[in-house]
Design an enzyme around this catalytic site. Structure first.
Site, short mmCIF file in Angstrom:
data_model
loop_
_atom_site.label_atom_id
_atom_site.label_comp_id
_atom_site.label_asym_id
_atom_site.label_seq_id
_atom_site.Cartn_x
_atom_site.Cartn_y
_atom_site.Cartn_z
N ASP A 214 46.95 27.53 46.59
CA ASP A 214 46.10 27.44 44.82
C ASP A 214 47.13 27.25 44.29
OD1 ASP A 214 43.70 28.07 45.94
OD2 ASP A 214 44.09 29.71 46.63
N LYS B 215 41.38 35.28 54.45
CA LYS B 215 42.76 34.86 53.19
C LYS B 215 43.81 35.57 53.49
CE LYS B 215 42.15 31.88 49.17
NZ LYS B 215 41.39 30.84 48.41
P1 NAP Z 1 39.02 38.45 44.50
O1 NAP Z 1 40.58 38.69 45.36
O2 NAP Z 1 37.99 39.40 45.05
O3 NAP Z 1 39.36 38.97 43.34
C1 NAP Z 1 37.86 38.76 41.97
C2 NAP Z 1 39.23 39.17 40.32
O4 NAP Z 1 37.50 39.20 39.28
C3 NAP Z 1 39.51 40.52 40.32
O5 NAP Z 1 40.67 40.12 39.54
C4 NAP Z 1 38.27 41.53 40.28
O6 NAP Z 1 38.58 42.36 38.77
C5 NAP Z 1 37.86 40.97 39.26
N1 NAP Z 1 36.26 40.49 38.82
C6 NAP Z 1 35.02 40.96 39.31
N2 NAP Z 1 34.09 41.33 39.19
C7 NAP Z 1 34.07 41.73 38.01
C8 NAP Z 1 33.71 41.88 36.45
N3 NAP Z 1 32.50 42.48 36.97
N4 NAP Z 1 33.99 42.87 35.81
C9 NAP Z 1 35.68 42.21 35.77
N5 NAP Z 1 36.04 41.69 36.24
C10 NAP Z 1 36.26 41.21 38.13
O7 NAP Z 1 39.25 36.82 44.04
P2 NAP Z 1 39.15 35.54 44.20
O8 NAP Z 1 39.71 34.59 45.51
O9 NAP Z 1 41.05 36.51 43.31
O10 NAP Z 1 38.73 34.52 43.08
C11 NAP Z 1 38.78 34.64 41.70
C12 NAP Z 1 37.85 33.88 41.29
O11 NAP Z 1 38.27 32.39 41.49
C13 NAP Z 1 36.59 33.20 41.53
O12 NAP Z 1 35.17 32.72 40.96
C14 NAP Z 1 37.10 32.39 42.76
O13 NAP Z 1 35.91 30.97 43.30
C15 NAP Z 1 38.05 31.20 41.57
N6 NAP Z 1 38.77 30.74 42.10
C16 NAP Z 1 38.72 28.94 41.86
C17 NAP Z 1 39.52 28.24 43.12
C18 NAP Z 1 39.16 27.29 42.10
O14 NAP Z 1 40.39 25.70 43.06
N7 NAP Z 1 39.42 26.62 40.85
C19 NAP Z 1 40.57 28.86 44.18
C20 NAP Z 1 41.15 29.90 43.47
C21 NAP Z 1 40.03 30.75 43.56
P3 NAP Z 1 38.82 44.02 40.21
O15 NAP Z 1 40.11 44.08 40.51
O16 NAP Z 1 38.75 45.03 39.24
O17 NAP Z 1 37.70 43.63 40.99
#
Ligand code: NAP
Length: 279
Positions: A108, A71
């Site tokens: 998004d 992305k």
């Molecule tokens: P990302 O860039 O990898 O970010 C992950 C986020 O989760 C970061 O803030 C990370 O914190 C946090 N995190 C992960 N593991 C953690 C833990 N064990 N403890 C505390 N914080 C933790 O991923 P993303 O693209 O933003 O996606 C995040 C979520 O949104 C995913 O579940 C994804 O499936 C969902 N999502 C849903 C949609 C939808 O259409 N509903 C669209 C996009 C994304 P750190 O920065 O500290 O690592």
């Protein structure tokens, strides 16, 4: 020789991509609107990304969705990047234009807002501060969208504080950075609360933050949609809040791409939701 129109192709590129719900969603819409077209999941590694973008339009592809881990890197390979995709630093939707140029957008944030408008029509974004848990790629899209719809203040808490600080320097003074442990303080008075972290997702640790000071009038939403009903949403509902799950965001973010590629604006309704849930 008659000029037979090509069947439009679209798809999602990522790695891994097998988990993606996008093929069943777009496949459902193609059948529902009787459109001759196909939507294909493609596992493309980083090393092949540039070549894929060069070849796919020649094979009849009109555009793509882009998912993890491409992305962010896709922005440097696109010819035209929308302002919002540039600000977010990521794109999820590509259009292969007839002039050969690759257009990149991020839907998004608009999908997030459309989901809340649909399932919580009484939600008033300007009524008070928002709390955003997480500062990853999805959080950047949510923060941009919340600012656009007039949320006056956004309180961001992330495990890695530096990522939340980066949001503040990119999005400005409306962003206030807090530590997780300060939740009692930053949840106070918030009227919109969003989990953008991966916590609570099947296979990941549970989302555990003290929520005693959650305002019962707040709208609470989770981007996680597997499971559909997360413990975070259960906790908020028990506190009297209106809750909205994350599946609708997935459906709404897909609609603009489908319209651009296949020429029909698809409905995001109960039948669409049921089709994706049963796939
Ligand atoms: P990302 O860039 O990898 O970010 C992950 C986020 O989760 C970061 O803030 C990370 O914190 C946090 N995190 C992960 N593991 C953690 C833990 N064990 N403890 C505390 N914080 C933790 O991923 P993303 O693209 O933003 O996606 C995040 C979520 O949104 C995913 O579940 C994804 O499936 C969902 N999502 C849903 C949609 C939808 O259409 N509903 C669209 C996009 C994304 P750190 O920065 O500290 O690592």
């Amino acid at each position: 020789m008659t000029d037979v129109p090509r069947i439009p192709l679209a798809g999602v590129i990522g790695s891994p991509v097998a988990h993606s719900r996008s093929p069943s969603l777009h496949g459902y819409w193609l059948r529902r609107y009787a459109i001759k077209g196909f939507y294909i999941p493609m596992d493309v590694g980083q090393a092949d990304l540039k070549e894929a973008l060069a070849v796919l339009p020649k094979l009849g592809f009109v555009g793509l969705n882009v998912t993890i881990p491409h992305k962010e890197t896709i922005l440097s390979l696109a010819d035209i990047v929308t302002d919002r995709a540039a600000l977010i630093g990521a794109a999820n939707t590509l259009i292969f234009r007839k002039d050969g140029r690759v257009f990149a957008d991020n839907t998004d944030g608009s999908g997030f807002i459309a989901n809340l408008r649909q399932h919580a029509p009484g939600w008033a974004p300007s009524a008070g501060p928002a709390v955003v848990f997480g500062a990853g790629g999805a959080a950047r899209a949510i923060v941009a969208a919340l600012i656009e719809v007039g949320v006056p203040e956004i309180r961001v808490a992330n495990r890695t504080r530096a990522r939340a600080e980066a949001l503040r320097s990119d999005f400005g003074a409306k962003i206030h950075v807090y530590d997780w442990v300060q939740s009692e303080m930053f949840l106070e008075g918030a009227t919109t609360v969003v989990n953008t972290t991966a916590l609570g997702m099947t296979g990941k640790p549970e989302f555990k933050v003290p929520m005693a000071s959650l305002n019962p009038k707040a709208l609470v939403t989770d981007l996680v949609y597997t499971p559909l009903r997360t413990a975070f949403l259960d906790q908020a509902e028990q506190a009297g809040c209106t809750v909205v799950d994350g599946l609708g965001m997935l459906l709404h973010q897909a609609a603009p791409g489908f319209e651009r590629w296949f020429g029909t604006r698809p409905d995001v309704d109960a039948a669409t939701r049921a089709a994706v849930l049963s796939s």
